[in-house]
Design an enzyme around this catalytic site. Structure first.
Site, PDB file in Angstrom:
ATOM      1  N   CYS A 390       0.723  -1.065  -0.081  1.00  0.00           N
ATOM      2  CA  CYS A 390       0.144   0.077  -0.011  1.00  0.00           C
ATOM      3  C   CYS A 390       0.843   1.304   0.060  1.00  0.00           C
ATOM      4  CB  CYS A 390      -0.929  -0.211   1.107  1.00  0.00           C
ATOM      5  SG  CYS A 390      -2.371   0.966   0.806  1.00  0.00           S
ATOM      6  N   HIS A 516      -3.462  -5.270   0.139  1.00  0.00           N
ATOM      7  CA  HIS A 516      -3.184  -5.655   1.352  1.00  0.00           C
ATOM      8  C   HIS A 516      -2.943  -7.312   1.313  1.00  0.00           C
ATOM      9  CE1 HIS A 516      -2.984  -1.860   3.899  1.00  0.00           C
ATOM     10  NE2 HIS A 516      -3.887  -1.507   2.914  1.00  0.00           N
ATOM     11  N   GLU A 518      -1.662  -9.374   3.065  1.00  0.00           N
ATOM     12  CA  GLU A 518      -1.418  -9.943   4.494  1.00  0.00           C
ATOM     13  C   GLU A 518      -2.878 -10.381   4.954  1.00  0.00           C
ATOM     14  OE1 GLU A 518      -1.601  -5.491   5.282  1.00  0.00           O
ATOM     15  OE2 GLU A 518      -1.080  -6.622   3.856  1.00  0.00           O
TER      16      GLU A 518
END
Length: 569
Positions: A390, A516, A518
């Site tokens: 990001c 994102h 993750e």
């Protein structure tokens, strides 16, 4: 197994102190029940007055977890998804702020027909309606609800009252309360103390709730005598007092709870019979890989703005656990404070000694940005594996513009609205947005991946869906220049307009993503980019070790005569 006719409810509360791990307990129990063939979902009720945590500081709340449908939620939902391998949604996180907002909106619309609107019954009924709605709209056997906060907090009382009333409404065997407490170990006395747990249960009884099961966190294992004592003073059978001592990794918690037979006690109290034995072979193997990696360890530096509070990067840290296990290495993490790198005398070689890869983390605002850019420059120039997420990806493009494309004044309009070269700019549809909460580009969006790129090598597919949380994007006016200087735009939106992934072609592993990743890494589904990044870090570490060994070797070999003796002797 005979399915329950109605959805069964499990409410998880906490006492004594905060941060005991109600989220981990809820996720672990949910995983155990799912492994027995039951359909399980988990939700989180937060007592704060914010409508959602989207505008809260990471220092106060930690990470904001984004769901596929664009909800900004509590980080505990990340635990739910990672443990259960099930996606959560907007309805999985309810705050007291959202409850009050709904009640006030109804009052303004005249829905209460002139009544005096009060906590009891109107706020409580609103909560109960949400509880019933989530159960009704889901194809579930069991719904687990974690209530945030600690027993004794004023703001939690409406949730507790709603739970008490719902239990009465549903009747016996349909709703149970699991109360998580703390049993401190006093080293000076070499003794576990149960009094805090007794007082916590007393406070719970004070609001009309008798816990059905107690889970007691402690440094040491609870003896049978301690369990008997706790059960005696808390109106419970000692079998309903579950010990949960500290462990090496949170992923061991389900195995510990299984050993304590928590899931069996829950099913008995809910009247569910005929269930299968849990299948946990994969989970045990995963825990062994985490605790006993076969190929050593590596260290990855996370450069961020909130490094004093690791919960701000919770999903990233857990993704490294998953990727470490899939690569058979232990991933150690060193948190790198971005602002420190802005000092003119900062020594990158010293700070990054022993680090095998760098991740530049997400964030907002201009604090520490120049430090992030300097870390990225060092990683690019030294050919160290780099991953930008990001804001990290945006900083990578700014660094590339300044130091490769010779655009010295390159910046983002987030940091400098009058930037001469606005490499990163506000998205067009964001320019008329005035409110902060819930107005970013949120949730899951598709991304088209370029063949032959590092991203494609990682994903092994051309179309992926990833979760987003941003207002700014790469300025396509600079796209041609960047490509000419060696940057590859390897992922875009389906129409090709929004840049999702950037890479540097002549670098061992340099990838930045606007999304994102993750947030989609799970125990049984490690995220491909994290797996690939850790693999690159492992290869880099091996190269460093080989160089160190070469340096330690003698710089010359003695010349021997025919008798095998050194001529220098």
């Amino acid at each position: 197994m005979a399915r329950p006719k109605n959805v069964k409810h499990i409410f998880v509360t906490g006492g004594v102190i905060s941060s005991l791990g109600k989220g981990i307990l809820s996720a672990s129990l949910g995983m155990l029940l799912k492994s027995r063939g039951l359909r399980v979902a988990i939700q989180k009720y937060d007592p704060y007055i914010n409508v959602d945590p989207g505008t809260m500081s990471p220092y106060q709340h930690g990470e904001v977890y984004v769901t596929d449908d664009g909800a900004e939620t509590d980080l505990d939902l990340g635990h739910y998804e990672r443990f259960l391998d099930e996606s959560t949604s907007q309805t999985s996180n309810l705050t007291m702020g959202r409850v009050y907002k709904s009640v006030i909106d109804k009052e303004r619309n005249g829905d209460y027909l002139g009544a005096t609107v009060q906590v009891v019954p109107h706020v409580i009924d609103e909560i109960k309606e949400r509880m019933a709605e989530q159960a009704k709209n889901s194809n579930l056997d069991i719904l687990i609800t974690e209530i945030g906060g600690t027993i004794g907090d004023i703001e939690s009382l409406p949730f507790l009252e709603a739970m008490r009333e719902l239990k009465l409404d549903m009747g016996d065997g349909n709703l149970i309360n699991i109360h998580l407490t703390y049993v401190p170990y006093i080293k000076a006395a070499s003794e576990l103390k149960t009094k805090p747990t007794q007082h916590s249960v007393k406070m719970l009884l004070g609001v009309g709730i008798q816990p059905d099961i107690l889970v007691c966190r402690s440094e040491k294992q609870l003896s049978r005598d301690i369990k008997n004592k706790v059960g005696h003073f808390c109106n419970l059978n000692d079998l309903d007092v579950i010990g949960l001592s500290d462990c090496a990794t949170i992923y061991e918690v389900p195995l510990m709870l299984l050993q304590e037979e928590l899931d069996s006690r829950v099913l008995k109290k809910l009247g569910i019979k005929g269930y299968q034995e849990p299948a946990l072979t994969y989970w045990r193997d995963f825990c062994n890989k985490v605790k006993f990696p076969q190929e050593g360890e590596i260290t990855i530096g996370i450069c961020g703005k909130y490094t004093e509070y690791p919960d701000a990067y919770k999903s990233i840290l857990e993704a490294f656990v998953h990727a470490g296990a899939s690569n058979n290495v232990r991933v150690n993490v060193k948190l790198l404070r971005a602002e420190s790198a802005e000092e003119p005398t900062f020594d990158f070689a010293k700070e990054l000694a022993g680090i095998h890869a760098i991740l530049v983390a997400p964030g907002f605002g201009d604090r520490g940005i120049e430090g992030k850019i300097r870390y990225i420059q060092y990683a690019r120039e030294q050919n160290i594996p780099f991953f930008g997420i990001c804001l990290g990806m945006q900083c990578a493009t700014i660094e590339f513009a300044r130091n490769v494309c010779d655009l010295q004044d390159a910046n983002s309009t987030e940091f400098n609205k009058r930037a001469r070269f606005a490499i990163i700019d506000l998205m067009e549809h964001q320019k008329k947005v005035k409110e902060k909460g819930g107005t970013m580009r949120l949730g899951s969006y598709p991304c088209i991946i370029t063949d032959g790129s590092k991203a494609h090598m990682a994903y092994q597919k051309f179309l992926v869906n990833e979760r987003h949380r941003h207002r700014y994007e790469f300025n396509n006016s600079f796209r041609t220049l960047f490509e000419e200087r060696g940057m590859l735009f390897s992922g875009t939106s389906p129409n090709g307009e929004l840049i999702e992934i950037v890479e540097i072609k002549n670098h061992r592993w340099f990838v930045g993503v606007q999304f994102h990743p993750e947030l989609k890494s799970r125990v049984q589904k490690v995220h491909p980019l994290f797996h690939s990044f850790v693999a690159a870090a492992k290869d880099y570490a091996r190269g460093v070790q080989q160089m160190d060994m070469a340096i330690e070797m003698p710089s010359f070999m003695p010349i021997l005569n025919e008798e095998g003796e050194s001529k220098s002797e």
